[in-house]
Design a protein around this motif. Structure first.
Motif, short mmCIF file in Angstrom:
data_model
loop_
_atom_site.label_atom_id
_atom_site.label_comp_id
_atom_site.label_asym_id
_atom_site.label_seq_id
_atom_site.Cartn_x
_atom_site.Cartn_y
_atom_site.Cartn_z
N MET A 1 60.36 -18.10 31.75
CA MET A 1 59.54 -17.59 32.74
C MET A 1 58.88 -15.97 31.87
N LYS A 2 57.51 -15.91 32.55
CA LYS A 2 56.82 -14.87 32.03
C LYS A 2 56.40 -13.88 33.00
N LEU A 3 55.99 -12.94 32.86
CA LEU A 3 55.28 -11.90 33.95
C LEU A 3 53.87 -12.62 34.32
N ASP A 4 53.64 -12.42 35.39
CA ASP A 4 52.35 -12.89 35.97
C ASP A 4 51.21 -12.39 35.19
N CYS A 5 51.53 -10.79 35.23
CA CYS A 5 50.11 -9.92 35.08
C CYS A 5 50.56 -8.59 34.29
N ILE A 6 50.25 -8.18 33.17
CA ILE A 6 50.21 -6.89 32.73
C ILE A 6 49.03 -6.20 32.59
N MET A 7 48.80 -4.89 32.97
CA MET A 7 47.62 -4.30 33.15
C MET A 7 47.62 -3.15 32.26
N GLY A 38 41.40 5.32 34.94
CA GLY A 38 42.27 5.33 36.52
C GLY A 38 41.49 4.78 37.58
N GLN A 39 40.40 5.18 37.78
CA GLN A 39 39.52 4.69 38.80
C GLN A 39 39.43 3.13 38.95
N GLU A 40 39.09 2.64 37.83
CA GLU A 40 39.19 1.02 37.67
C GLU A 40 40.26 0.50 38.01
N ALA A 41 41.36 1.18 37.45
CA ALA A 41 42.73 0.68 37.81
C ALA A 41 43.22 0.70 39.23
N ILE A 42 42.83 1.73 39.94
CA ILE A 42 42.91 1.89 41.55
C ILE A 42 42.14 0.82 42.23
N ASP A 43 40.87 0.80 41.88
CA ASP A 43 40.14 -0.19 42.68
C ASP A 43 40.64 -1.49 42.19
N PRO A 53 47.52 -13.06 40.85
CA PRO A 53 48.79 -12.08 40.49
C PRO A 53 48.52 -10.49 40.46
N GLN A 54 49.50 -9.63 41.01
CA GLN A 54 49.52 -8.45 41.18
C GLN A 54 50.31 -8.11 39.72
N PRO A 55 49.64 -7.12 39.16
CA PRO A 55 50.41 -6.42 37.92
C PRO A 55 51.82 -6.12 38.06
N GLU A 56 52.57 -6.66 37.45
CA GLU A 56 54.06 -6.32 37.37
C GLU A 56 54.22 -5.24 36.21
N LEU A 57 53.50 -4.81 35.59
CA LEU A 57 53.87 -3.95 34.21
C LEU A 57 52.51 -3.46 34.13
N ILE A 58 52.51 -2.13 34.27
CA ILE A 58 51.37 -1.16 34.00
C ILE A 58 51.53 -0.27 32.59
N PHE A 59 50.43 -0.48 31.57
CA PHE A 59 50.73 0.80 30.57
C PHE A 59 49.50 1.74 30.61
N GLY A 69 45.22 9.64 33.30
CA GLY A 69 46.30 9.11 33.64
C GLY A 69 47.04 10.00 34.83
N TRP A 70 47.22 11.25 34.71
CA TRP A 70 47.98 12.07 35.83
C TRP A 70 46.95 11.92 37.04
N GLU A 71 45.74 11.79 37.06
CA GLU A 71 45.06 11.47 38.55
C GLU A 71 45.30 10.22 38.95
N PHE A 72 45.38 9.23 38.16
CA PHE A 72 45.67 7.83 38.51
C PHE A 72 46.88 7.97 39.27
N LEU A 73 48.13 8.55 38.58
CA LEU A 73 49.39 8.50 39.31
C LEU A 73 49.33 9.08 40.57
N GLU A 74 48.73 10.42 40.74
CA GLU A 74 48.36 10.77 42.08
C GLU A 74 47.75 9.82 43.28
N GLU A 75 46.93 8.99 42.57
CA GLU A 75 46.28 8.09 43.62
C GLU A 75 47.00 6.91 43.89
N TYR A 76 47.78 6.37 42.97
CA TYR A 76 48.78 5.23 42.87
C TYR A 76 49.69 5.69 43.98
N GLU A 77 50.32 6.86 43.92
CA GLU A 77 51.21 7.20 45.02
C GLU A 77 50.83 6.82 46.26
N LYS A 78 49.68 7.23 46.63
CA LYS A 78 48.83 6.91 47.92
C LYS A 78 48.72 5.91 48.37
#
Length: 136
Positions: A1-7, A38-43, A53-59, A69-78
């Motif tokens: 089995m594989k991960l469905d999606c990596i971002m 980060g904005q593209e990723a949040i969108d 598939p929703q990403p199961e792993l984000i690099f 990356g730091w700003e992405f994490l702030e938005e991700y947590e919301k």
């Protein structure tokens, strides 16, 4: 089995190319999605909420235009839980700044902090550590 999606969240096309090649060599994901900041990723995560598939792993890179990356994490947590998916977030960066590593380890959302480039060994170890046999 594989991960469905990596971002991959990184503005460097060459880096994304290399990382996609490594993921392909390990054959551990059905799909690889790129976001160049980060904005593209949040969108993307908001748009994909409740869909597969929703990403199961984000690099995640640190230094990017628009939203780093730091700003992405702030938005991700919301985000709502269904927008986050079952995601393991790995900071993958060229930063040698000890402060960046220290900050990342203090954030509960960051599962690992690694230096670029991603290698087959790093990826295999990461998959095994966070997904165990479910990804094999």
């Amino acid at each position: 089995m594989k991960l469905d999606c990596i971002m991959l969240i990184d503005d460097d096309e060459a880096t994304n190319f290399v990382h996609k090649m490594v993921i392909s060599q390990i054959d551990c994901a059905k799909e690889v999605v790129e976001a160049h900041n980060g904005q593209e990723a949040i969108d993307y995560l908001k748009e994909r909420a409740g869909k597969q598939p929703q990403p199961e792993l984000i690099f995640l890179d640190i230094n990017m235009p628009v939203m780093d990356g730091w700003e992405f994490l702030e938005e991700y947590e919301k985000l709502d839980e269904d927008q986050k998916g079952g995601i393991v977030v790995v900071m993958l960066t060229t930063s040698l700044n000890p402060h960046d590593r220290e900050m990342a380890t203090k954030m509960g959302v960051i599962h690992d902090f690694m230096n670029k480039p991603l290698t087959k060994g790093m990826l295999a170890e990461l998959i095994d550590r966070h997904f165990g046999n479910s990804a094999q």
